[in-house]
Scaffold this motif. Structure first.
Motif, short mmCIF file in Angstrom:
data_model
loop_
_atom_site.label_atom_id
_atom_site.label_comp_id
_atom_site.label_asym_id
_atom_site.label_seq_id
_atom_site.Cartn_x
_atom_site.Cartn_y
_atom_site.Cartn_z
N VAL A 22 -3.38 17.80 -54.95
CA VAL A 22 -3.28 17.34 -56.33
C VAL A 22 -4.16 16.10 -56.54
O VAL A 22 -4.91 16.01 -57.52
N VAL A 25 -8.01 17.24 -56.39
CA VAL A 25 -8.55 17.96 -57.56
C VAL A 25 -8.59 17.05 -58.78
O VAL A 25 -9.42 17.26 -59.67
N ALA A 26 -7.74 16.03 -58.83
CA ALA A 26 -7.79 15.09 -59.95
C ALA A 26 -9.12 14.34 -60.00
O ALA A 26 -9.56 13.92 -61.06
N GLY A 30 -12.81 18.21 -63.04
CA GLY A 30 -12.49 19.49 -63.64
C GLY A 30 -13.14 20.69 -62.96
O GLY A 30 -12.99 21.82 -63.41
N TRP A 32 -12.38 21.91 -60.04
CA TRP A 32 -11.38 22.64 -59.27
C TRP A 32 -10.00 22.39 -59.86
O TRP A 32 -9.76 21.35 -60.47
N ASP A 33 -9.09 23.32 -59.60
CA ASP A 33 -7.67 23.07 -59.80
C ASP A 33 -6.95 23.47 -58.51
O ASP A 33 -7.57 24.00 -57.58
N VAL A 34 -5.66 23.22 -58.44
CA VAL A 34 -4.90 23.48 -57.21
C VAL A 34 -4.98 24.95 -56.82
O VAL A 34 -5.16 25.29 -55.65
N ASP A 36 -7.39 27.02 -57.33
CA ASP A 36 -8.71 27.29 -56.75
C ASP A 36 -8.75 26.92 -55.27
O ASP A 36 -9.29 27.66 -54.44
#
Length: 140
Positions: A22, A25-26, A30, A32-34, A36
């Motif tokens: 988390v 990716v923050a 933008g 990636w997200d979790v 991905d």
């Protein structure tokens, strides 16, 4: 100590890794997200490690090999957690990716993260620039 996060161990260690994912990716602007990260680790596209210090998870590192015409590098895509106390683990990671054929380890990162990597012997060799293709054209 570093623990490899393979497709087989990813789900088993997921609750320990998730807070670091988390955080990572923050910082990805933008890209990636979790979900991905999950998919790419489960498919084996990303190599990942959980850093454990004194029995507690302290950091997460993930990346991929990039093959340039003249050499191979390991690109650190994600580094999250308390890396300041992970000198031994960074050296372990470097030795592992060297065995995998990498000549260099590199990372695309902001200035703050670059300063952290410099503590481990990294040096800045180029800047990454990005232009959104949705932005209006620049008129001179």
């Amino acid at each position: 100590m570093i623990i490899p996060l393979t497709p087989q161990t990813w789900l088993e260690l997921y609750r320990h890794v998730l807070p670091f994912v988390v955080e990572a990716v923050a910082e990805s602007q933008g890209d990636w997200d979790v979900g991905d990260v999950d998919i790419h680790i489960l498919r084996g596209d990303l190599l990942a490690w959980l850093v454990v210090h004194e029995g507690r998870p302290t950091a997460f590192i993930a990346g991929e090999f990039v093959h340039y015409p003249r050499y191979t590098v390991f690109n650190v895509t994600f580094a999250a957690g308390r890396l300041q106390s992970s000198v031994k683990e960074i050296e372990q990671l470097c030795n592992l990716v060297k065995l995998g054929g990498a000549k260099y380890v590199e990372a695309h990162c902001d200035d703050r993260r670059a300063r952290l990597f410099q503590r481990y012997g990294f040096r800045t060799i180029r800047n990454v620039v990005r232009k959104s293709l949705d932005d209006p054209p620049v008129v001179h």
